[in-house]
Scaffold this motif. Structure first.
Motif, PDB file in Angstrom:
ATOM      1  N   PHE A   1      46.589  51.831  40.366  1.00  0.00           N
ATOM      2  CA  PHE A   1      46.967  51.784  42.024  1.00  0.00           C
ATOM      3  C   PHE A   1      46.836  50.064  42.615  1.00  0.00           C
ATOM      4  O   PHE A   1      47.428  49.541  43.502  1.00  0.00           O
ATOM      5  CB  PHE A   1      46.322  52.908  42.690  1.00  0.00           C
ATOM      6  N   ILE A   2      45.639  49.271  41.485  1.00  0.00           N
ATOM      7  CA  ILE A   2      45.381  48.390  42.307  1.00  0.00           C
ATOM      8  C   ILE A   2      45.268  47.381  40.717  1.00  0.00           C
ATOM      9  O   ILE A   2      45.191  47.769  39.852  1.00  0.00           O
ATOM     10  CB  ILE A   2      43.953  47.566  42.794  1.00  0.00           C
ATOM     11  N   ARG A   3      45.301  45.827  40.873  1.00  0.00           N
ATOM     12  CA  ARG A   3      44.529  44.876  39.862  1.00  0.00           C
ATOM     13  C   ARG A   3      44.068  43.943  40.057  1.00  0.00           C
ATOM     14  O   ARG A   3      44.595  43.175  41.379  1.00  0.00           O
ATOM     15  CB  ARG A   3      46.039  44.432  39.079  1.00  0.00           C
ATOM     16  N   ARG A   4      43.718  43.912  39.565  1.00  0.00           N
ATOM     17  CA  ARG A   4      42.417  42.509  40.142  1.00  0.00           C
ATOM     18  C   ARG A   4      43.342  40.845  39.760  1.00  0.00           C
ATOM     19  O   ARG A   4      43.411  40.884  38.296  1.00  0.00           O
ATOM     20  CB  ARG A   4      41.134  42.378  39.735  1.00  0.00           C
ATOM     21  N   LEU A   5      43.863  39.881  40.365  1.00  0.00           N
ATOM     22  CA  LEU A   5      44.009  39.413  39.968  1.00  0.00           C
ATOM     23  C   LEU A   5      43.198  37.773  39.285  1.00  0.00           C
ATOM     24  O   LEU A   5      42.375  37.458  39.718  1.00  0.00           O
ATOM     25  CB  LEU A   5      45.087  37.915  41.014  1.00  0.00           C
ATOM     26  N   PRO A   6      43.324  37.060  37.901  1.00  0.00           N
ATOM     27  CA  PRO A   6      42.573  36.865  37.037  1.00  0.00           C
ATOM     28  C   PRO A   6      42.303  35.319  37.512  1.00  0.00           C
ATOM     29  O   PRO A   6      43.497  34.870  39.075  1.00  0.00           O
ATOM     30  CB  PRO A   6      43.303  36.022  35.640  1.00  0.00           C
ATOM     31  N   ASN A   7      41.098  35.096  37.063  1.00  0.00           N
ATOM     32  CA  ASN A   7      40.425  33.639  38.155  1.00  0.00           C
ATOM     33  C   ASN A   7      40.567  33.107  39.553  1.00  0.00           C
ATOM     34  O   ASN A   7      40.730  32.148  40.359  1.00  0.00           O
ATOM     35  CB  ASN A   7      41.476  32.121  36.815  1.00  0.00           C
ATOM     36  N   ARG A   8      40.548  34.319  40.685  1.00  0.00           N
ATOM     37  CA  ARG A   8      40.126  33.900  41.535  1.00  0.00           C
ATOM     38  C   ARG A   8      39.242  35.560  42.291  1.00  0.00           C
ATOM     39  O   ARG A   8      39.412  36.080  42.126  1.00  0.00           O
ATOM     40  CB  ARG A   8      41.755  34.135  42.301  1.00  0.00           C
TER      41      ARG A   8
END
Length: 222
Positions: free
Chosen positions: A53-60
């Motif tokens: 349902f969601i994803r974490r954006l890398p390096n942020r």
């Protein structure tokens, strides 16, 4: 099928993104869901991520993207009195977003010292960086003070192997030592100029100098 708290959280994240373009903080999510600790938020986010349902954006930091909304999000939202919004498109990087870049030790703004030590990560406001790959170096010395670069500043460097005369670059000397200077060419020699009238330019053969990046910004901690 999502739990009630998972429903509440994804609705809150989607609503916050739709209104501000920025993911809510863990503290804001904790308060919105009336949880006792942020560890509960971490568990809910991990569950939503595992279910796609969601994803974490890398390096942020604080960067979540809603990929889809649950089928019965409207019902869940009515229970929590939270408005429902369609999953927004991925927003542009907001000015208060943070990107982590490698911090490669110290670099001389005076005489060259060894650089590129073991890297840690330095959080940097995304607004300070443009396109391209970046890293950071801690400035040591005072030879660039007249360019506003002070001892202890963090120089934000865009990786590139070429630069124009007059640009501030990271120059690697004899594949061993690095320095931050203005790049100039003087006849058949490369001249690295300080920005301090009490320091002398440094002259090298072209085969002694490799450009490792160009100054993109500065980060100063008070």
């Amino acid at each position: 099928m999502l739990t009630r708290k998972q429903h509440e959280l994804i609705c809150f994240i989607a609503d916050h993104l739709g209104e501000t373009g920025v993911s809510p903080s863990f503290e804001e999510m904790k308060d919105a869901l009336d949880l006792r600790s942020k560890s509960g938020v971490h568990r809910l986010i991990s569950a939503l991520e595992e279910r796609g349902f969601i994803r974490r954006l890398p390096n942020r930091a604080r960067a979540l993207e809603v990929l889809k909304m649950p089928e019965r999000a409207e019902a869940a939202a009515r229970k929590t009195k939270a408005p429902v919004r369609a999953a927004p498109p991925a927003p542009p990087v907001p000015a208060n977003d943070v990107i982590e870049v490698p911090l490669h030790g110290r670099i001389a703004a005076g005489m060259p010292i060894e650089a590129m030590e073991d890297a840690t990560m330095l959080p940097v406001p995304a607004a300070l960086l443009g396109s391209g790959d970046h890293y950071a170096l801690e400035v040591a010395g005072d030879s660039m003070v007249e360019a506003g670069i002070l001892n202890g500043d963090y120089a934000l460097i865009r990786r590139q192997e070429v630069a124009r005369d007059g640009e501030i670059v990271v120059a690697l000397i004899d594949d061993h030592e690095a320095t931050l200077k203005y790049l100039r060419h003087e006849g058949a020699m490369v001249r690295l100029d300080p920005a301090n009238s009490s320091h002398q330019p440094q002259h090298y053969r072209p085969d002694q100098v490799r450009i490792q990046g160009k100054l993109a910004g500065l980060l100063r901690r008070y």
